[in-house]
Design a protein around this motif. Structure first.
Motif, mmCIF file in Angstrom:
data_model
loop_
_atom_site.group_PDB
_atom_site.id
_atom_site.type_symbol
_atom_site.label_atom_id
_atom_site.label_comp_id
_atom_site.label_asym_id
_atom_site.label_seq_id
_atom_site.Cartn_x
_atom_site.Cartn_y
_atom_site.Cartn_z
ATOM 1 N N LEU A 263 129.915 20.576 81.420
ATOM 2 C CA LEU A 263 131.127 20.920 82.168
ATOM 3 C C LEU A 263 130.847 20.960 83.672
ATOM 4 O O LEU A 263 131.652 20.472 84.474
ATOM 5 N N HIS B 182 132.464 18.457 86.503
ATOM 6 C CA HIS B 182 133.237 19.089 87.579
ATOM 7 C C HIS B 182 132.765 18.592 88.944
ATOM 8 O O HIS B 182 133.575 18.169 89.784
ATOM 9 N N ARG C 77 137.260 12.744 79.497
ATOM 10 C CA ARG C 77 136.036 13.439 79.904
ATOM 11 C C ARG C 77 135.243 13.844 78.665
ATOM 12 O O ARG C 77 135.693 13.688 77.535
ATOM 13 N N THR D 145 134.646 16.858 77.848
ATOM 14 C CA THR D 145 134.971 18.264 77.591
ATOM 15 C C THR D 145 134.976 18.603 76.105
ATOM 16 O O THR D 145 134.497 19.671 75.699
#
Length: 266
Positions: A123, A127, A247, A249
């Motif tokens: 993560l 980011h 992504r 995620t």
């Protein structure tokens, strides 16, 4: 021929194929699966890893041919040298770690924590890569620093079960320069080919020297090899399509959930 043994081999081959190149840790999943499906020989583990390597070679066969046939072109030559540097760093550090005998055991708790911390790492990397992309634009070029750090990341993943080689390499690339998920993933997977071939060959030579090739269930090994190759091929092809518009995620959330469940179990 024991049907139960073949079924267990099939399941372990599928687990290896699905998890080897997804950023969720094949080692962690196999160690845990082995607690229910039974421990397997070192040769068996080498064989299913070889199946996964074969799959990624097939997936990237055009890219590999491009690098080989176009080696005289500066871009291809530069990329190939960076792959060589990453592999060289892994080889040197890997041999040093092996010589030092430094290796964690396969207890559940360390694997669980590696899954959780790896999810947080994923993560954070995405980011910062997204922030960097918004400021500097898309960056897909592999730098020499990224090549070196990818080599280091492979060794770290090998020492800490549950880390995931693919996760460690992809996200170190995203943290230290690349903003393009596809470019980071390609470099991580390509450098994994010589790394995993070398590790597999090293293990086979060691097993042969120690007489560890005798008494193997070759039928179960063949089933697991084929299952690993087929499922790894499908998994890698799916992942490469998935990251074009998504992504990582979901993989981080999966790691958090599995890690939490394992900690509760432990």
């Amino acid at each position: 021929m024991d049907p139960n043994s073949l079924l267990a081999a099939l399941l372990l081959g599928i687990i290896e194929g699905v998890t080897e190149f997804l950023p969720i840790s094949s080692t962690g999943h196999l160690l845990l699966a082995g607690r229910w499906l039974g421990a397997r020989s070192d040769l068996f583990n080498v064989a299913i890893q070889a199946g996964a390597i074969l799959a990624v070679v097939l997936v990237y066969r055009q890219r590999l041919w491009q690098l080989l046939a176009g080696f005289r072109e500066r871009g291809n030559r530069d990329y190939a040298f960076k792959l060589a540097v990453a592999f060289g760093v892994t080889a040197v550090l890997g041999l040093a770690v092996k010589a030092a005998g430094w290796q964690l055991d396969d207890a559940v708790a360390p694997i669980a924590w590696a899954l959780v911390l790896g999810g947080a790492w994923m993560l954070a990397a995405e980011h910062f890569a997204a922030r960097r992309a918004s400021i500097l634009g898309e960056r897909a070029d592999i730098t020499w620093l990224v090549a070196v750090l990818v080599g280091v990341a492979q060794v770290v993943a090998g020492v800490f079960p549950g880390t995931s080689r693919s996760a460690a390499t992809i996200f170190v690339a995203l943290l230290f320069g690349i903003t393009n998920r596809a470019a980071a993933t390609e470099f991580a997977f390509l450098v994994g080919i010589p790394t995993m071939f070398a590790a597999t060959g090293y293990e086979v030579v060691e097993l042969y020297a120690e007489g560890g090739l005798a008494g193997e269930d070759w039928n179960a090994l063949a089933v697991a090899f084929v299952a690993s190759a087929v499922t790894a091929f499908v998994s890698v092809k799916w992942l490469l399509r998935y990251i074009q518009s998504n992504r990582f995620t979901a993989f981080a959330i999966y790691r958090f959930g599995l890690g939490a469940a394992l900690l509760a179990f432990a």
